[in-house]
Design a protein around this motif. Structure first.
Motif, short mmCIF file in Angstrom:
data_model
loop_
_atom_site.label_atom_id
_atom_site.label_comp_id
_atom_site.label_asym_id
_atom_site.label_seq_id
_atom_site.Cartn_x
_atom_site.Cartn_y
_atom_site.Cartn_z
N ASN A 20 0.82 -1.19 -0.04
CA ASN A 20 -0.04 0.01 -0.11
C ASN A 20 0.89 1.10 -0.11
OD1 ASN A 20 -2.55 -1.12 -0.05
ND2 ASN A 20 -2.01 -1.77 2.16
N GLY A 21 0.47 2.17 -0.85
CA GLY A 21 1.24 3.33 -0.96
C GLY A 21 1.45 4.23 0.46
N TRP A 22 0.42 4.25 1.24
CA TRP A 22 0.55 5.09 2.33
C TRP A 22 -0.46 4.55 3.33
CZ3 TRP A 22 3.98 7.45 5.02
CH2 TRP A 22 3.58 8.22 5.94
N GLY A 23 -0.25 3.34 3.68
CA GLY A 23 -1.11 2.56 4.54
C GLY A 23 -0.91 3.10 5.95
N HIS A 24 -1.90 2.37 7.07
CA HIS A 24 -1.44 2.68 8.39
C HIS A 24 -0.45 2.31 9.16
CE1 HIS A 24 -2.25 -1.24 10.10
NE2 HIS A 24 -3.01 -1.54 9.00
N ASP A 37 2.73 12.76 16.43
CA ASP A 37 1.51 12.26 17.39
C ASP A 37 0.62 11.22 16.37
OD1 ASP A 37 -1.01 11.95 18.37
OD2 ASP A 37 -1.06 13.49 19.67
N TYR A 38 0.83 9.80 16.30
CA TYR A 38 0.07 8.99 15.50
C TYR A 38 -1.25 9.38 15.36
CZ TYR A 38 -1.63 5.01 13.28
OH TYR A 38 -2.34 3.86 12.84
N ASP A 39 -1.82 9.17 16.63
CA ASP A 39 -3.40 9.53 16.82
C ASP A 39 -3.97 10.86 16.03
OD1 ASP A 39 -3.71 7.05 18.20
OD2 ASP A 39 -3.61 8.24 19.98
N GLU A 40 -3.05 12.01 16.07
CA GLU A 40 -3.46 13.22 15.43
C GLU A 40 -3.35 12.90 13.87
OE1 GLU A 40 -2.40 17.79 15.53
OE2 GLU A 40 -0.71 16.19 15.62
N VAL A 41 -2.15 12.37 13.61
CA VAL A 41 -2.05 12.23 12.18
C VAL A 41 -3.02 11.30 11.32
CG1 VAL A 41 -0.11 10.73 10.47
CG2 VAL A 41 0.84 12.47 12.45
N ASN A 42 -3.38 10.13 12.28
CA ASN A 42 -4.41 9.37 11.42
C ASN A 42 -5.75 9.80 11.58
OD1 ASN A 42 -4.01 6.69 10.70
ND2 ASN A 42 -5.15 5.79 12.22
N ALA A 43 -6.11 10.55 12.48
CA ALA A 43 -7.35 11.27 12.64
C ALA A 43 -7.42 12.25 11.36
CB ALA A 43 -7.76 12.10 13.87
N HIS A 45 -5.53 12.16 8.74
CA HIS A 45 -5.59 11.50 7.58
C HIS A 45 -6.74 11.07 6.87
CE1 HIS A 45 -4.00 8.42 4.61
NE2 HIS A 45 -4.84 7.80 5.26
N SER A 46 -7.45 10.66 7.82
CA SER A 46 -9.03 9.87 7.68
C SER A 46 -9.80 11.17 7.13
CB SER A 46 -9.43 9.66 8.79
OG SER A 46 -8.83 8.52 9.38
#
Length: 199
Positions: A20-24, A37-43, A45-46
């Motif tokens: 995947n090009g830019w997966g979790h 901060d992974y949680d911030e990045v993930n939120a 990103h979503s």
């Protein structure tokens, strides 16, 4: 795989032929490497990634929202280089390149991908060597599971659903293709996918 009425093979790319090009997992690794901060990045990103994947914003605009919304001690180019390095070849790619030489089928990608990542992956892994066309979300302004992206691909190829086979590593997308009458299979590994070609 018996030709019968089949004319087209549709393939996803990320998770089937390439990572995947830019997966979790990549986002998690980036967070650890760059002190994010992974949680911030993930939120974030979503919220924004779908907009990037349909080509409404470019990679820099995506990064402005998700990464460079705070002052950083690393450069944008360093981060982009990390993002591009996440793309690696999976075993299916070399096999499909070889199989394509004598298969007699046209092969078209149907993939969700942002413009810069899509272009990089096509060039880096020489996907033009065996794909006859690319129906990429960033170019057609639709993304799976929108049924319109498969309908567009069939229109481009001038085929009916029963003339197509589709491979994807996500069951939601397999199911979406099946609802349109396409013979769709879940890709889990090279060995199981190869069996479909021998049936």
């Amino acid at each position: 795989m018996e030709a019968n009425n089949l004319k087209i093979l549709f393939f996803d790319i990320g998770g089937v032929l390439l990572s995947n090009g830019w997966g979790h997992e990549s986002r998690k690794e980036a967070s650890e490497k760059f002190g994010l901060d992974y949680d911030e990045v993930n939120a974030l990103h979503s919220f924004i990634f779908n907009v990037y994947e349909i080509g409404s914003i470019d990679l820099d605009e995506y990064l402005d929202t998700v990464i460079f919304n705070h002052p950083r001690e690393f450069t944008r180019e360093d981060f982009k280089e990390f993002v591009y390095r996440q793309s690696v070849e999976l075993p299916s790619l070399a096999w499909l390149k070889e199989w394509k030489k004598d298969c007699g089928f046209r092969i078209i990608s149907i993939n969700n991908e942002g413009k810069e990542l899509n272009d990089y992956r096509v060039k880096k892994f020489k996907l033009h060597d065996f794909f006859d066309a690319f129906v990429s979300s960033c170019e057609v302004k639709m993304r799976k599971p929108d049924p319109g992206i498969w309908q567009l691909a069939m229109g481009i190829a001038q085929v009916q659903p029963n003339q197509c086979v589709y491979f994807d590593d996500r069951i939601m997308f397999v199911n979406a293709a099946q609802k349109l009458g396409i013979k769709a299979f879940l890709h889990t590994d090279l060995a199981s996918t190869k069996k479909y070609y021998n049936n």
